[in-house]
Design an enzyme around this catalytic site. Structure first.
Site, PDB file in Angstrom:
ATOM      1  N   THR A  74       0.742  -1.257   0.064  1.00 41.36           N
ATOM      2  CA  THR A  74      -0.094  -0.035   0.105  1.00 41.36           C
ATOM      3  C   THR A  74       1.012   1.178  -0.047  1.00 41.36           C
ATOM      4  O   THR A  74       0.588   2.117  -0.727  1.00 41.36           O
ATOM      5  CB  THR A  74      -0.801  -0.008   1.127  1.00 41.36           C
ATOM      6  OG1 THR A  74      -1.719  -1.149   1.164  1.00 41.36           O
ATOM      7  CG2 THR A  74      -1.960   1.355   1.295  1.00 41.36           C
ATOM      8  N   TYR A 130     -12.059  -4.988  -5.553  1.00 43.82           N
ATOM      9  CA  TYR A 130     -13.103  -4.398  -6.494  1.00 43.82           C
ATOM     10  C   TYR A 130     -14.327  -5.321  -6.667  1.00 43.82           C
ATOM     11  O   TYR A 130     -15.519  -5.124  -5.814  1.00 43.82           O
ATOM     12  CB  TYR A 130     -12.424  -3.978  -7.859  1.00 43.82           C
ATOM     13  CG  TYR A 130     -13.833  -3.170  -8.492  1.00 43.82           C
ATOM     14  CD1 TYR A 130     -13.889  -1.872  -8.092  1.00 43.82           C
ATOM     15  CD2 TYR A 130     -14.498  -3.731  -9.541  1.00 43.82           C
ATOM     16  CE1 TYR A 130     -15.000  -1.128  -8.796  1.00 43.82           C
ATOM     17  CE2 TYR A 130     -15.748  -3.188 -10.206  1.00 43.82           C
ATOM     18  CZ  TYR A 130     -15.880  -1.567  -9.632  1.00 43.82           C
ATOM     19  OH  TYR A 130     -16.894  -1.265 -10.268  1.00 43.82           O
ATOM     20  N   TYR A 178      -1.677 -11.255   1.477  1.00 44.70           N
ATOM     21  CA  TYR A 178      -1.967 -10.203   1.996  1.00 44.70           C
ATOM     22  C   TYR A 178      -3.262  -9.799   2.188  1.00 44.70           C
ATOM     23  O   TYR A 178      -4.156  -9.655   1.490  1.00 44.70           O
ATOM     24  CB  TYR A 178      -1.176  -9.041   1.208  1.00 44.70           C
ATOM     25  CG  TYR A 178      -1.311  -7.531   1.605  1.00 44.70           C
ATOM     26  CD1 TYR A 178      -1.896  -7.043   2.625  1.00 44.70           C
ATOM     27  CD2 TYR A 178      -0.817  -6.336   0.576  1.00 44.70           C
ATOM     28  CE1 TYR A 178      -1.707  -5.618   3.095  1.00 44.70           C
ATOM     29  CE2 TYR A 178      -0.683  -5.111   1.035  1.00 44.70           C
ATOM     30  CZ  TYR A 178      -1.337  -4.855   2.368  1.00 44.70           C
ATOM     31  OH  TYR A 178      -1.251  -3.583   2.669  1.00 44.70           O
ATOM     32  N   LYS A 202       0.517 -11.629   5.689  1.00 46.64           N
ATOM     33  CA  LYS A 202       0.777 -10.401   6.026  1.00 46.64           C
ATOM     34  C   LYS A 202      -0.823  -9.839   6.498  1.00 46.64           C
ATOM     35  O   LYS A 202      -1.412  -9.461   5.601  1.00 46.64           O
ATOM     36  CB  LYS A 202       1.535  -9.481   5.197  1.00 46.64           C
ATOM     37  CG  LYS A 202       1.559  -7.947   5.682  1.00 46.64           C
ATOM     38  CD  LYS A 202       0.769  -7.147   4.825  1.00 46.64           C
ATOM     39  CE  LYS A 202       1.124  -5.704   5.283  1.00 46.64           C
ATOM     40  NZ  LYS A 202       0.248  -4.371   4.788  1.00 46.64           N
TER      41      LYS A 202
END
Length: 304
Positions: free
Chosen positions: A58, A119, A145, A173
């Site tokens: 990110t 999305y 993730y 993560k």
């Protein structure tokens, strides 16, 4: 090898532990990818105590980059550091995620991190099929993730348990900030490496079994987070808890202004010798008032 900190999972060939900053992607004044500054930042965090790096998370603004830029970032960081590189490869589609993972493996990344598809809603069966396909396409370890606040797709504990059984899946993560979920996932899947993905939960993550921390604060002050981990690993939990309090203060300072602007602003306040530039639109930089406030807060903490 850890001392008193949690051990990595037995299915993780990299044995990830310690501090893993989600390194930034640098841009020049025209908003173009700045490979030299991207490399310099990755080297900066490793030189100051990071144990591995995670480009294209990110903080790396991966969703703002085109496919070619993403690949250039991975190549740049792999060449820049003498530390494990776990490259972000996640995309909404399985096909594109696999293409990114294959490229990362080809250019020397030590592992890949695949954010849950975003999305479109993806159910548990779809998530399992996605990670099975990605892990089957490469020989480097794959890390899940989990950041449902950004992707809109949350993995259930039973789905994580199924994903854990896929050959090639090495760890998770977790940036859900859901401590009960994380604690149960760790308890049920000791073969996986778990990385705490929020600066608000570095100490807590270590306490419940995470072997490492993915810290945005470590992008700016890797020494601080490395000291926290080292204190915990040597059994000085009081010192580690004290340093977590400092991380809370830094985190609060970095959260001023527009989303994600804090890390690059704070980096510009350090004498690093490189300039990572601003954020890519529509993300935007802090105004002068917020920048001055961040500088004041970090100066009062003795960090700049």
């Amino acid at each position: 090898m850890t001392q008193t900190a949690p051990e990595p999972g037995t299915s993780d060939p990299l044995g990830l532990c310690g501090v893993v900053p989600p390194t930034v992607t640098a841009f020049d004044d025209e908003g173009r990818l700045d490979e030299a500054a991207t490399a310099a930042h990755a080297a900066f965090v490793v030189d100051r105590g990071a144990d591995a790096v995670f480009p294209l998370g990110t903080n790396g603004e991966f969703a703002m980059l085109n496919a070619e830029e993403r690949r250039r970032v991975v190549e740049t960081v792999v060449d820049a550091v003498d530390a494990p590189v776990i490259a972000g490869v996640g995309c909404p589609s399985t096909r594109e995620t696999i293409a990114n993972a294959e490229h990362a493996e080809r250019v020397g990344a030590d592992g890949v991190v695949a954010v849950t598809p975003y999305y479109y809603p993806v159910d548990g069966d779809g998530a399992v099929a996605h990670y099975r396909a990605v892990a089957g396409a490469v020989d480097v370890p794959v890390y899940v993730y989990h950041i449902p606040s950004k992707t809109g797709n949350e993995l259930s504990l039973s789905t994580i348990e199924t994903i854990a059984g896929i050959d090639g899946i090495a760890g998770v993560k977790d940036s859900s900030k859901n401590v009960p979920w994380l604690a149960q996932a760790i308890d049920s899947n000791p073969e996986l490496t778990f990385l705490a993905g929020s600066d608000s939960l570095l100490f807590t993550g270590l306490e419940i079994g995470c072997s490492g921390v993915v810290s945005a604060v470590a992008n700016v002050f890797p020494e601080l987070v490395a000291d926290l981990y080292a204190a915990y690993d040597t059994g000085d939990e009081a010192r580690a808890s004290e340093l977590q309090s400092t991380v809370f203060d830094v985190r609060s300072a970095l959260k001023r202004g527009p989303y994600m602007s804090g890390v690059k602003t704070a980096l510009s306040l350090r004498d690093t010798g490189f300039d990572v530039g601003g954020l890519r639109a529509p993300l935007r930089a802090m105004d002068d008032a917020d920048r001055a406030a961040v500088e004041t807060e970090l100066t009062e903490l003795g960090l700049v």
